[in-house]
Design a protein around this motif. Structure first.
Motif, mmCIF file in Angstrom:
data_model
loop_
_atom_site.group_PDB
_atom_site.id
_atom_site.type_symbol
_atom_site.label_atom_id
_atom_site.label_comp_id
_atom_site.label_asym_id
_atom_site.label_seq_id
_atom_site.Cartn_x
_atom_site.Cartn_y
_atom_site.Cartn_z
ATOM 1 N N TYR A 2 -6.986 3.972 -7.021
ATOM 2 C CA TYR A 2 -6.777 4.480 -5.670
ATOM 3 C C TYR A 2 -6.749 3.355 -4.654
ATOM 4 C CZ TYR A 2 -6.982 9.366 -6.905
ATOM 5 O OH TYR A 2 -6.693 10.594 -7.437
ATOM 6 N N GLU A 3 -5.883 3.527 -3.661
ATOM 7 C CA GLU A 3 -5.732 2.553 -2.596
ATOM 8 C C GLU A 3 -5.580 3.316 -1.290
ATOM 9 O OE1 GLU A 3 -2.241 -0.548 -1.553
ATOM 10 O OE2 GLU A 3 -3.178 -0.812 -3.506
ATOM 11 N N SER A 4 -5.988 2.692 -0.195
ATOM 12 C CA SER A 4 -5.804 3.270 1.133
ATOM 13 C C SER A 4 -4.871 2.380 1.928
ATOM 14 C CB SER A 4 -7.133 3.372 1.881
ATOM 15 O OG SER A 4 -7.990 4.265 1.227
ATOM 16 N N ILE A 31 -1.262 11.794 -4.163
ATOM 17 C CA ILE A 31 -1.872 11.657 -2.837
ATOM 18 C C ILE A 31 -3.223 12.355 -2.845
ATOM 19 C CG2 ILE A 31 -1.683 12.199 -0.375
ATOM 20 C CD1 ILE A 31 0.376 10.144 -1.232
ATOM 21 N N LYS A 32 -4.257 11.584 -2.559
ATOM 22 C CA LYS A 32 -5.608 12.158 -2.488
ATOM 23 C C LYS A 32 -5.833 12.796 -1.122
ATOM 24 C CE LYS A 32 -10.459 10.887 -3.096
ATOM 25 N NZ LYS A 32 -11.379 9.772 -3.311
ATOM 26 N N SER A 33 -5.429 12.083 -0.054
ATOM 27 C CA SER A 33 -5.551 12.634 1.297
ATOM 28 C C SER A 33 -4.618 11.893 2.247
ATOM 29 C CB SER A 33 -6.987 12.538 1.809
ATOM 30 O OG SER A 33 -7.349 11.197 2.036
ATOM 31 N N THR A 49 -2.163 4.595 -7.094
ATOM 32 C CA THR A 49 -1.040 3.678 -7.289
ATOM 33 C C THR A 49 -0.377 3.824 -8.652
ATOM 34 O OG1 THR A 49 -2.544 1.931 -8.024
ATOM 35 C CG2 THR A 49 -1.974 1.966 -5.684
ATOM 36 N N ASP A 50 -1.036 4.500 -9.573
ATOM 37 C CA ASP A 50 -0.440 4.746 -10.878
ATOM 38 C C ASP A 50 0.551 5.909 -10.839
ATOM 39 O OD1 ASP A 50 -1.947 2.714 -12.076
ATOM 40 O OD2 ASP A 50 -3.603 4.078 -12.507
ATOM 41 N N LEU A 51 0.457 6.755 -9.805
ATOM 42 C CA LEU A 51 1.288 7.951 -9.733
ATOM 43 C C LEU A 51 2.351 7.914 -8.643
ATOM 44 C CD1 LEU A 51 -1.474 10.667 -10.247
ATOM 45 C CD2 LEU A 51 0.127 9.759 -11.937
ATOM 46 N N ILE A 52 2.132 7.126 -7.604
ATOM 47 C CA ILE A 52 3.068 7.100 -6.483
ATOM 48 C C ILE A 52 3.051 5.714 -5.848
ATOM 49 C CG2 ILE A 52 1.381 7.959 -4.799
ATOM 50 C CD1 ILE A 52 3.724 9.625 -3.597
ATOM 51 N N CYS A 53 4.191 5.310 -5.293
ATOM 52 C CA CYS A 53 4.270 3.986 -4.663
ATOM 53 C C CYS A 53 4.470 4.134 -3.150
ATOM 54 C CB CYS A 53 5.392 3.151 -5.278
ATOM 55 S SG CYS A 53 7.046 3.734 -4.908
ATOM 56 N N LEU A 54 4.270 3.053 -2.442
ATOM 57 C CA LEU A 54 4.384 3.040 -0.993
ATOM 58 C C LEU A 54 5.770 3.491 -0.543
ATOM 59 C CD1 LEU A 54 3.338 2.438 1.822
ATOM 60 C CD2 LEU A 54 3.868 0.029 1.427
ATOM 61 N N ASN A 55 6.817 3.082 -1.239
ATOM 62 C CA ASN A 55 8.173 3.472 -0.854
ATOM 63 C C ASN A 55 8.358 4.984 -0.874
ATOM 64 O OD1 ASN A 55 9.085 0.909 -0.286
ATOM 65 N ND2 ASN A 55 9.979 0.584 -2.308
ATOM 66 N N GLU A 56 7.772 5.656 -1.839
ATOM 67 C CA GLU A 56 7.868 7.117 -1.902
ATOM 68 C C GLU A 56 7.154 7.768 -0.712
ATOM 69 O OE1 GLU A 56 7.774 8.702 -6.301
ATOM 70 O OE2 GLU A 56 6.455 6.944 -6.110
ATOM 71 N N THR A 60 9.072 9.939 2.214
ATOM 72 C CA THR A 60 8.635 11.296 2.524
ATOM 73 C C THR A 60 8.437 11.470 4.029
ATOM 74 O OG1 THR A 60 7.607 11.558 0.360
ATOM 75 C CG2 THR A 60 6.826 13.018 2.112
ATOM 76 N N ILE A 61 7.832 10.490 4.668
ATOM 77 C CA ILE A 61 7.630 10.541 6.120
ATOM 78 C C ILE A 61 8.979 10.541 6.836
ATOM 79 C CG2 ILE A 61 6.703 9.296 8.118
ATOM 80 C CD1 ILE A 61 4.476 8.257 6.154
#
Length: 71
Positions: A2-4, A31-33, A49-56, A60-61
């Motif tokens: 997990y990363e914030s 996404i946890k939150s 970070t294992d399931l989704i990357c910053l670009n995704e 989405t935004i």
């Protein structure tokens, strides 16, 4: 793992924007939150970070109609 991260966003107007961004992000796997701050014009995202990357997250935004400020 997990990363914030904090993502700066332009174009948010009130609670509707906040709710839209929160719900769009929290619907994504990994996404946890997501916590939008209208005052700081940013969203704090806790994600796996294992399931989704910053670009995704950014895509989405942007897909919800908001501009991400890349620093």
């Amino acid at each position: 793992m997990y990363e914030s991260i904090f993502v700066k966003i332009n174009g948010m107007k009130g609670e509707e924007s906040k709710n839209t961004i929160n719900s769009e992000l929290e619907a994504l796997e990994g996404i946890k939150s997501a916590q939008v701050s209208l005052e700081n014009e940013e969203v704090k995202v806790d994600y796996n970070t294992d399931l989704i990357c910053l670009n995704e997250i950014i895509e989405t935004i942007q897909g919800a109609g908001y501009e991400v400020v890349q620093e």
